[in-house]
Design a protein around this motif. Structure first.
Motif, PDB file in Angstrom:
ATOM      1  N   ASN A 190       0.844  -1.188   0.000  1.00  0.00           N
ATOM      2  CA  ASN A 190       0.000   0.000   0.000  1.00  0.00           C
ATOM      3  C   ASN A 190       0.883   1.243   0.000  1.00  0.00           C
ATOM      4  N   GLY A 224      -1.366  -0.842  -3.908  1.00  0.00           N
ATOM      5  CA  GLY A 224      -2.677  -0.426  -3.449  1.00  0.00           C
ATOM      6  C   GLY A 224      -2.575   0.998  -2.938  1.00  0.00           C
ATOM      7  N   LYS A 225      -3.689   1.678  -2.837  1.00  0.00           N
ATOM      8  CA  LYS A 225      -3.662   3.048  -2.337  1.00  0.00           C
ATOM      9  C   LYS A 225      -3.405   3.081  -0.841  1.00  0.00           C
ATOM     10  N   GLY A 226      -4.139   2.259  -0.081  1.00  0.00           N
ATOM     11  CA  GLY A 226      -4.021   2.283   1.371  1.00  0.00           C
ATOM     12  C   GLY A 226      -4.669   3.512   1.968  1.00  0.00           C
ATOM     13  N   ASP A 235      -1.936   1.466   7.315  1.00  0.00           N
ATOM     14  CA  ASP A 235      -2.598   0.414   6.525  1.00  0.00           C
ATOM     15  C   ASP A 235      -1.615  -0.583   5.922  1.00  0.00           C
ATOM     16  N   ILE A 237      -0.069  -3.862   4.457  1.00  0.00           N
ATOM     17  CA  ILE A 237      -0.639  -4.833   3.526  1.00  0.00           C
ATOM     18  C   ILE A 237      -0.859  -6.202   4.165  1.00  0.00           C
ATOM     19  N   SER A 266     -10.260   1.162  -0.338  1.00  0.00           N
ATOM     20  CA  SER A 266      -8.901   0.845  -0.767  1.00  0.00           C
ATOM     21  C   SER A 266      -8.743  -0.649  -1.039  1.00  0.00           C
ATOM     22  N   LEU A 270      -7.620  -2.460  -4.523  1.00  0.00           N
ATOM     23  CA  LEU A 270      -6.508  -3.407  -4.615  1.00  0.00           C
ATOM     24  C   LEU A 270      -6.965  -4.717  -5.246  1.00  0.00           C
TER      25      LEU A 270
END
Length: 362
Positions: A190, A224-226, A235, A237, A266, A270
């Motif tokens: 993330n 991923g954005k997170g 956040d 992963i 988010s 993902l």
């Protein structure tokens, strides 16, 4: 259903000093270290042993009953893993006697002081070269960019020194819990845990990606954005999605979209990115009827640990979702013994079994 943000290690809030830097350790290597030919093996590959850390920090746990409860939890995980492979517990010498009373004879104590229990983040990340030799990849743990944990910041270097292994600096700051490797050239992470001024001020995603790929010996990374600033780890992963083999992922996902929940949004983004990359993605729901009723402290079934011949995973007390997790883990790891543990104390701190362990490859 997970309807609120995780407030990981909320007991730290306001109780500790701001994070220090990576420290004044002398570390060889640098961002070009991919040239050494090392790759971080998949977690399911054979291990020599597992590292863990003995939690003592009074600012987090006090000095009484609560600290004993958390130490009992860590001892139970260590003793469970030790039935499958050797475990080394890192602790200051003055903590050995107390730890020894709780640990099985299969757990060895090393005189390397630890502050907290999160060995996935502060412990040594190992790479293995084509010649089979190991090295430690230094991700420069800095207390998640928030807290001063001076012993934990030095654990990776001290383990490398004791083992006589090369220590390579990734050139970035972060934690192994913030990156997930399949061991076959693919990473996921993330952005919130890495492209963040509390860890890597002035560095962009491209620079950080190059350094992460070099550190892990990987070829590509799916971002991923997170979510920034809503939990201590920003956040991580490893509480959301895990590789369980080449091109195979198991992740936590609410059964229906959760309105106005940035974590859920988010996670769904993902999932789409992983599917678009051609990966097989299985999902598990968050428990709704488990022992923990605090929505900020949900149990993540993917915060499991794969050891030699076994999978050690959390159990929430929600019979329906526990059964789904059991079936999924047995399907993803056939031939391994599955052990489900009540790790509610770690969930309340925002982590799990994977967060508390770090493997040393064979």
């Amino acid at each position: 259903m997970r309807t609120a943000v995780i407030n990981r290690r909320r007991f730290l809030a306001g109780s500790m000093a701001g994070a220090a830097g990576a420290g004044a350790l002398s570390i060889a290597g640098g961002p070009g270290m991919a040239q050494d030919g090392c790759r971080v093996p998949p977690e399911e590959a054979p291990h020599q042993l597992t590292f863990m850390q003995w939690p003592v920090t009074p600012e987090v746990y006090g000095t009484g009953r609560y600290r004993r409860q958390v130490q009992n939890q860590i001892a139970r995980i260590a003793n469970t893993v030790a039935a499958f492979e050797p475990v080394i517990m890192l602790a200051a010498p003055e903590d050995h006697a107390r730890a020894r009373r709780k640990l099985s004879g299969s757990v060895e104590l090393w005189d390397i002081p630890a502050d907290d229990l999160w060995c996935r983040d502060s412990g040594p990340l190992f790479g293995r070269g084509g010649n089979g030799k190991l090295s430690v990849r230094q991700l420069n743990f800095n207390g998640w960019g928030r807290y001063n944990l001076p012993n934990d910041e030095r654990i990776a270097a001290r383990v490398a020194e004791r083992l006589g292994l090369p220590l390579f600096d990734s050139g970035i700051t972060g934690e192994a819990g913030g990156a997930e490797a399949d061991g076959h050239g693919l990473l996921m992470a993330n952005e919130s845990s890495w492209v963040n001024s509390n860890r890597n001020p002035g560095l962009g995603r491209t620079e950080i990606e190059v350094a992460l790929l070099a550190a892990y010996g990987a070829d590509r990374l799916i971002w991923g954005k997170g979510v920034k600033g809503q939990d201590v780890t920003d956040d991580h992963i490893d509480g959301l999605a895990r590789f369980t083999g080449d091109s195979r992922v198991l992740m936590m996902l609410a059964e229906t979209p959760v309105t106005d929940d940035p974590f859920d949004a988010s996670a769904r983004q993902l999932q789409r990115r992983l599917l678009d990359a051609g990966l097989q993605v299985d999902t598990l729901p968050w428990p709704e009827a488990g022992r923990i009723r605090d929505p900020d402290s949900q149990c993540s079934y993917v915060n499991f640990y794969v050891c030699n011949g076994g999978v050690i995973a959390p159990q929430s007390g929600d019979k329906r979702t526990d059964a789904l997790a059991t079936e999924a883990l047995r399907r993803h790891y056939p031939g391994r013994e599955l052990v489900m543990l009540d790790t509610d104390l770690l969930a309340e701190l925002g982590g799990g079994i994977h967060c508390a362990t770090q493997q040393m490859p064979a």
